[in-house]
Scaffold this active site. Structure first.
Site, PDB file in Angstrom:
ATOM      1  N   LYS A  74      -1.615   3.793   4.051  1.00 24.78           N
ATOM      2  CA  LYS A  74      -0.525   3.440   5.238  1.00 24.78           C
ATOM      3  C   LYS A  74       0.789   3.962   4.615  1.00 24.78           C
ATOM      4  O   LYS A  74       1.291   4.718   5.380  1.00 24.78           O
ATOM      5  CB  LYS A  74      -0.610   2.015   5.723  1.00 24.78           C
ATOM      6  CG  LYS A  74      -1.721   1.616   6.387  1.00 24.78           C
ATOM      7  CD  LYS A  74      -2.369   0.338   6.630  1.00 24.78           C
ATOM      8  CE  LYS A  74      -3.139  -0.299   7.402  1.00 24.78           C
ATOM      9  NZ  LYS A  74      -3.614  -1.604   7.625  1.00 24.78           N
TER      10      LYS A  74
ATOM     11  N   ASP B  39       0.380  -2.984  15.206  1.00 23.08           N
ATOM     12  CA  ASP B  39      -1.198  -3.312  15.217  1.00 23.08           C
ATOM     13  C   ASP B  39      -1.775  -3.660  16.566  1.00 23.08           C
ATOM     14  O   ASP B  39      -3.028  -3.793  16.870  1.00 23.08           O
ATOM     15  CB  ASP B  39      -1.559  -4.377  14.153  1.00 23.08           C
ATOM     16  CG  ASP B  39      -1.872  -3.760  13.017  1.00 23.08           C
ATOM     17  OD1 ASP B  39      -2.594  -2.778  12.896  1.00 23.08           O
ATOM     18  OD2 ASP B  39      -2.021  -4.464  11.868  1.00 23.08           O
TER      19      ASP B  39
ATOM     20  N   GLN C  69      -0.923  -7.028   6.210  1.00 19.59           N
ATOM     21  CA  GLN C  69      -2.230  -6.790   5.872  1.00 19.59           C
ATOM     22  C   GLN C  69      -3.123  -7.851   5.922  1.00 19.59           C
ATOM     23  O   GLN C  69      -3.003  -8.594   5.333  1.00 19.59           O
ATOM     24  CB  GLN C  69      -2.496  -5.903   4.641  1.00 19.59           C
ATOM     25  CG  GLN C  69      -3.591  -5.357   4.195  1.00 19.59           C
ATOM     26  CD  GLN C  69      -4.211  -4.593   5.146  1.00 19.59           C
ATOM     27  OE1 GLN C  69      -3.500  -3.298   5.534  1.00 19.59           O
ATOM     28  NE2 GLN C  69      -5.541  -4.181   5.698  1.00 19.59           N
TER      29      GLN C  69
END
Ligand code: NAP
Length: 296
Positions: A54, A121, A98
């Site tokens: 990422k 997200d 994460q």
């Protein structure tokens, strides 16, 4: 019939180039760049490799990238304080925590603490709600990647029979909602299957677009596919270790070798949906800045 391969690796490159170009233009005109913070707790090897990718991708497209690596024993309070700090930071447009988090931390509490306008997200209930009412701000990354692949491959969706296998909050449910909305790459009639479904084969056989996200290798047989259908295989299953490379052997949920002779379009595993998720995370972060600048 041999299906057209929908390659996520190629579509990723197209989209990342578009993002990179837009970042340059926005920087020139508005003097701002998208800012993404990645928060990693502990050293779980899979999480470390996802975060590393990422970060690498964010840098490649010209984002400001902030990396926070916290020890496994960080307290929930400290993590929440960090999220609060980035919620207030004007140079940050996307906050990514994460998952999974260590057991002593309440994952929901952490995700729900992220400002919905920086929730790239799209896991926050506010963003889920926005999606359901047809006014999404951010689309969840894997479903957004699936829809983008369908659109860019030129698969007709208007009035199509879409069958989704799986009803998870991160893939099955949101892609089903997205495909039934009015608009681009959607407007389809959607059926959602799961372990309570009585006759999975019957439903799969009706699908013009079959999206499989069950996490069961080879669940969908080639005979279940309607000739010419578009098959999107989201499943990533480790079925062994390669003797040659020592790396895991990955298989999808669909019997790919036989299915590609029947389908009109199909995604491979690996190299299909997989590369799209991080790509759409970048798109969401760019969009977050664009919302802030009034460009969206
Ligand atoms: P999940 O949370 O385990 O959900 C799986 C879903 O499939 C559940 O709804 C389950 O039904 C359903 N299911 C399982 N076995 C079934 C069967 N035999 N017949 C019908 N339905 C069945 O999984 P997920 O997080 O959605 O992920 C699904 C797969 O996609 C995994 O292989 C995962 O690794 C992969 N994935 C890939 C990406 C990517 O490439 N970027 C991203 C996310 C996920 P119930 O609800 O009834 O249990």
């Amino acid at each position: 019939m041999t299906a057209k391969l929908i390659k996520g690796t190629e579509i990723r490159e197209e989209i990342l180039k578009e993002i990179e170009e837009e970042v340059k233009q926005i920087k020139e005109k508005h003097g701002a760049v998208p800012g993404l913070v990645t928060i990693l707790v502990g050293e779980n090897p899979a999480s470390v490799s996802y975060v590393t990718l990422k970060i690498k991708t964010a840098k490649r497209v010209g984002f400001k990238e902030v990396q926070e690596n916290l020890p496994e024993n960080v307290s929930e309070e400290e993590l929440l304080a960090m999220i609060d700090k980035y919620n207030k930071d004007d140079s940050i447009h996307g906050i990514l925590v994460q998952l999974p988090l260590p057991k002593h931390i309440d994952e929901k509490k952490v995700l729900y603490a992220i400002d919905p306008d920086k929730d790239v997200d799209a896991f926050h209930p506010v963003n889920v709600g926005r999606l359901v009412i047809g006014e999404p701000k951010f689309l969840p990354c894997t479903p957004a990647g699936i829809q983008e692949m369908i659109v860019r491959a030129g698969v007709p969706t208007d009035g199509a029979e879409v069958v989704v296998v799986g009803r998870s909050n991160i893939v099955g449910k949101p892609i089903a909602i997205m495909m039934m909305q009015k608009g681009r790459g959607a407007n389809a009639t959607v059926t959602v299957c799961h372990t309570g479904t009585k006759d999975l084969e019957f439903h799969c056989k009706r699908a013009d677009i079959l999206i499989v996200a069950a996490g069961r290798p080879g669940l969908v047989k080639a005979e279940w596919i309607k000739p010419g259908a578009c098959v999107i295989d989201v499943g990533v299953n480790r079925v062994g270790i390669s003797e040659k490379t020592g790396k895991p052997i990955l298989k999808g949920d669909v019997d790919f070798d036989k299915a590609k002779e029947i389908a009109g379009w199909i995604t491979p595993v690996p190299g299909g949906v997989g590369p799209m998720t991080i790509t759409m995370l970048m798109k969401n972060t760019l969009n977050s800045l664009k919302y802030k600048l009034g460009l969206l």
